[in-house]
Write a protein that holds these residues in place. Structure first.
Motif, PDB file in Angstrom:
ATOM      1  N   LEU A  28     -28.436 -47.504  -3.174  1.00 17.70           N
ATOM      2  CA  LEU A  28     -29.001 -46.663  -2.145  1.00 17.70           C
ATOM      3  C   LEU A  28     -28.189 -46.973  -0.742  1.00 17.70           C
ATOM      4  O   LEU A  28     -27.510 -47.839  -0.489  1.00 17.70           O
ATOM      5  CB  LEU A  28     -30.401 -47.366  -1.936  1.00 17.70           C
ATOM      6  CG  LEU A  28     -31.268 -47.306  -3.214  1.00 17.70           C
ATOM      7  CD1 LEU A  28     -32.760 -47.850  -2.443  1.00 17.70           C
ATOM      8  CD2 LEU A  28     -31.519 -45.863  -3.673  1.00 17.70           C
ATOM      9  N   LYS A  29     -28.251 -45.645  -0.187  1.00 14.83           N
ATOM     10  CA  LYS A  29     -27.258 -45.555   1.128  1.00 14.83           C
ATOM     11  C   LYS A  29     -27.982 -46.549   2.143  1.00 14.83           C
ATOM     12  O   LYS A  29     -29.122 -46.658   2.310  1.00 14.83           O
ATOM     13  CB  LYS A  29     -27.628 -44.082   1.375  1.00 14.83           C
ATOM     14  CG  LYS A  29     -26.570 -43.186   0.331  1.00 14.83           C
ATOM     15  CD  LYS A  29     -25.169 -43.513   0.279  1.00 14.83           C
ATOM     16  CE  LYS A  29     -24.604 -42.683  -0.530  1.00 14.83           C
ATOM     17  NZ  LYS A  29     -23.127 -43.021  -0.909  1.00 14.83           N
ATOM     18  N   GLU A  34     -24.672 -52.079  -0.336  1.00 15.98           N
ATOM     19  CA  GLU A  34     -24.151 -50.687  -0.993  1.00 15.98           C
ATOM     20  C   GLU A  34     -22.647 -51.098  -1.582  1.00 15.98           C
ATOM     21  O   GLU A  34     -21.844 -51.575  -0.766  1.00 15.98           O
ATOM     22  CB  GLU A  34     -24.209 -49.523   0.057  1.00 15.98           C
ATOM     23  CG  GLU A  34     -23.839 -48.394  -0.584  1.00 15.98           C
ATOM     24  CD  GLU A  34     -23.881 -47.161   0.335  1.00 15.98           C
ATOM     25  OE1 GLU A  34     -23.547 -45.981  -0.020  1.00 15.98           O
ATOM     26  OE2 GLU A  34     -24.307 -47.397   1.406  1.00 15.98           O
ATOM     27  N   HIS A 108     -34.804 -46.413   2.628  1.00 19.55           N
ATOM     28  CA  HIS A 108     -33.508 -45.767   2.188  1.00 19.55           C
ATOM     29  C   HIS A 108     -33.648 -44.731   0.978  1.00 19.55           C
ATOM     30  O   HIS A 108     -32.511 -44.022   0.741  1.00 19.55           O
ATOM     31  CB  HIS A 108     -32.866 -47.350   1.482  1.00 19.55           C
ATOM     32  CG  HIS A 108     -32.329 -48.238   2.265  1.00 19.55           C
ATOM     33  ND1 HIS A 108     -31.190 -48.446   2.980  1.00 19.55           N
ATOM     34  CD2 HIS A 108     -33.171 -49.430   2.776  1.00 19.55           C
ATOM     35  CE1 HIS A 108     -31.330 -49.398   3.404  1.00 19.55           C
ATOM     36  NE2 HIS A 108     -32.267 -50.029   3.631  1.00 19.55           N
ATOM     37  N   TRP A 109     -34.595 -44.395   0.657  1.00 15.11           N
ATOM     38  CA  TRP A 109     -34.916 -43.530  -0.329  1.00 15.11           C
ATOM     39  C   TRP A 109     -34.382 -41.997   0.172  1.00 15.11           C
ATOM     40  O   TRP A 109     -33.993 -40.927  -0.483  1.00 15.11           O
ATOM     41  CB  TRP A 109     -36.197 -43.267  -0.999  1.00 15.11           C
ATOM     42  CG  TRP A 109     -36.582 -44.589  -1.547  1.00 15.11           C
ATOM     43  CD1 TRP A 109     -37.438 -45.656  -1.121  1.00 15.11           C
ATOM     44  CD2 TRP A 109     -36.107 -45.302  -3.053  1.00 15.11           C
ATOM     45  NE1 TRP A 109     -37.505 -46.614  -2.075  1.00 15.11           N
ATOM     46  CE2 TRP A 109     -36.766 -46.305  -3.253  1.00 15.11           C
ATOM     47  CE3 TRP A 109     -35.281 -44.768  -3.861  1.00 15.11           C
ATOM     48  CZ2 TRP A 109     -36.413 -47.252  -4.262  1.00 15.11           C
ATOM     49  CZ3 TRP A 109     -35.012 -45.561  -5.038  1.00 15.11           C
ATOM     50  CH2 TRP A 109     -35.498 -46.922  -5.064  1.00 15.11           C
ATOM     51  N   GLU A 111     -32.642 -41.519   2.846  1.00 14.28           N
ATOM     52  CA  GLU A 111     -31.286 -41.630   3.265  1.00 14.28           C
ATOM     53  C   GLU A 111     -30.256 -41.144   2.001  1.00 14.28           C
ATOM     54  O   GLU A 111     -29.288 -40.903   2.048  1.00 14.28           O
ATOM     55  CB  GLU A 111     -30.685 -42.884   3.938  1.00 14.28           C
ATOM     56  CG  GLU A 111     -31.298 -43.322   4.860  1.00 14.28           C
ATOM     57  CD  GLU A 111     -31.045 -42.208   6.297  1.00 14.28           C
ATOM     58  OE1 GLU A 111     -29.929 -41.559   6.128  1.00 14.28           O
ATOM     59  OE2 GLU A 111     -31.724 -41.864   7.013  1.00 14.28           O
ATOM     60  N   THR A 112     -30.785 -41.627   0.656  1.00 10.74           N
ATOM     61  CA  THR A 112     -30.004 -41.390  -0.612  1.00 10.74           C
ATOM     62  C   THR A 112     -30.299 -39.992  -1.092  1.00 10.74           C
ATOM     63  O   THR A 112     -31.225 -39.531  -1.479  1.00 10.74           O
ATOM     64  CB  THR A 112     -30.268 -42.461  -1.566  1.00 10.74           C
ATOM     65  OG1 THR A 112     -30.212 -43.698  -1.207  1.00 10.74           O
ATOM     66  CG2 THR A 112     -29.366 -42.429  -2.560  1.00 10.74           C
ATOM     67  N   ASP A 114     -28.458 -38.770  -3.850  1.00 14.73           N
ATOM     68  CA  ASP A 114     -28.157 -38.873  -5.302  1.00 14.73           C
ATOM     69  C   ASP A 114     -29.395 -39.074  -5.973  1.00 14.73           C
ATOM     70  O   ASP A 114     -29.777 -40.185  -5.965  1.00 14.73           O
ATOM     71  CB  ASP A 114     -26.919 -39.682  -5.498  1.00 14.73           C
ATOM     72  CG  ASP A 114     -26.545 -39.873  -6.903  1.00 14.73           C
ATOM     73  OD1 ASP A 114     -27.023 -39.023  -7.870  1.00 14.73           O
ATOM     74  OD2 ASP A 114     -25.691 -40.242  -7.239  1.00 14.73           O
ATOM     75  N   ALA A 117     -28.919 -41.564  -8.565  1.00 17.69           N
ATOM     76  CA  ALA A 117     -28.932 -43.130  -8.205  1.00 17.69           C
ATOM     77  C   ALA A 117     -30.109 -43.604  -7.993  1.00 17.69           C
ATOM     78  O   ALA A 117     -30.553 -44.733  -8.308  1.00 17.69           O
ATOM     79  CB  ALA A 117     -28.106 -43.092  -6.629  1.00 17.69           C
ATOM     80  N   LYS A 118     -31.114 -42.841  -7.449  1.00 13.19           N
ATOM     81  CA  LYS A 118     -32.548 -43.341  -7.338  1.00 13.19           C
ATOM     82  C   LYS A 118     -33.204 -43.555  -8.749  1.00 13.19           C
ATOM     83  O   LYS A 118     -33.871 -44.660  -8.799  1.00 13.19           O
ATOM     84  CB  LYS A 118     -33.263 -42.019  -6.790  1.00 13.19           C
ATOM     85  CG  LYS A 118     -32.849 -41.772  -5.258  1.00 13.19           C
ATOM     86  CD  LYS A 118     -33.599 -40.544  -4.825  1.00 13.19           C
ATOM     87  CE  LYS A 118     -33.073 -40.226  -3.331  1.00 13.19           C
ATOM     88  NZ  LYS A 118     -34.040 -39.090  -2.510  1.00 13.19           N
TER      89      LYS A 118
END
Length: 278
Positions: A28-29, A34, A108-109, A111-112, A114, A117-118
């Motif tokens: 997560l970003k 990270e 962070h969800w 900000e992410t 992708d 990735a989630k």
């Protein structure tokens, strides 16, 4: 039976909190962890299993994994009457653990961006999508896990050290066999969090990849039983049956993988030829 259900639920929840948590930190970003990488993930998953076993081991047998429960029952090392309670607790615990990870990384969800990735925080996904090979990889990893658990159980360790040795086994599997699929080697570890991914209001989460969800269920269950049967007949019954089962299973997996590889290669050649004609 209810006490065992709760123990498996809480132990599996702890497993997912630590295991899913390290993946979230890595993917997560704007997480301080990270990009921590595969080494951190493999070590943390080993520690996650260790902590889960410590939490539940005094009440249940700390299986934390339907493949372990089913495999032990299949060779008579565990009562079939307790199988539903154990697996039910494991699935619920995995779901709840994933919810805790979601809450911990709440900002962070967004900000992410992708979606993969989630999803990767919750469920496994193959490096190269090829279901026959993916099932084989999961089966091999789980066979090694079950074989290793039975071998560890046959040895004498200082009181309280056994869960740590089990954690080392998980870490070794991650380092050596986990690359192709992310080594679910545990149907509850994948299915419970995948359901959480599907239900939770995660910003821009994308699909839960249900078309792949059966692979980390079938592969571990199949491989776990094979590993248990091989160990039982080789070491507990001193019979060649285990060797035969192991060799036949290995040859069958090789034959299946070779067949599917040939079919896929022929399909790719046919597709290329068709594109040239066009």
């Amino acid at each position: 039976m209810f006490a065992e259900f709760l123990a498996e639920m809480i132990g599996t929840m702890v497993l997912i909190i630590f295991g899913g948590g390290v993946v979230a930190g890595n993917l997560l970003k704007k997480s301080k962890a990270e990009g921590s990488g595969w080494v951190a993930i493999s070590v943390a998953w080993g520690l996650a299993v260790t902590m889960g076993v410590y939490v539940s081991g005094t009440v249940s047998d700390a299986h934390l994994n339907p493949a372990v429960t089913l495999s032990f029952a299949a060779i008579g090392e565990f009562s079939w009457d307790l199988v539903p309670a154990y697996i039910g607790g494991q699935l619920l615990g995995a779901f709840l653990g994933a919810c805790v990870v979601y809450l911990n990384y709440l900002p962070h969800w967004r900000e992410t961006k992708d979606q993969g990735a989630k999803l990767g925080v919750f469920a496994t996904d193959p490096a190269i999508p090829h279901y026959p090979s993916n099932i084989i990889s999961e089966a091999i990893g789980t066979a090694v896990l079950i074989f290793g658990l039975l071998a560890i159980g046959a040895n004498q360790f200082s009181e309280g050290l056994n869960p740590f040795i089990v954690g080392l086994l998980i870490t070794a599997i991650g380092f050596s066999l986990g690359g192709p699929t992310g080594y679910a080697i545990n149907p509850a570890r994948d299915l419970g969090p995948r359901i959480a991914h599907f239900l939770l209001p995660i910003q821009g989460k994308g699909p839960s990849n249900w078309s792949y969800a059966w692979v980390p269920i079938v592969g571990p269950l199949l491989g776990g039983v094979i590993g248990a049967v091989v160990y039982q007949y080789v070491f507990l019954k001193s019979s060649v049956v285990g060797i035969i089962v192991g060799v036949v299973a290995l040859l069958a997996l090789v034959a299946l993988s070779t067949t599917f590889s040939i079919v896929k290669s022929n399909q790719e050649k046919s597709n290329k030829a068709a594109m040239k004609r066009v």
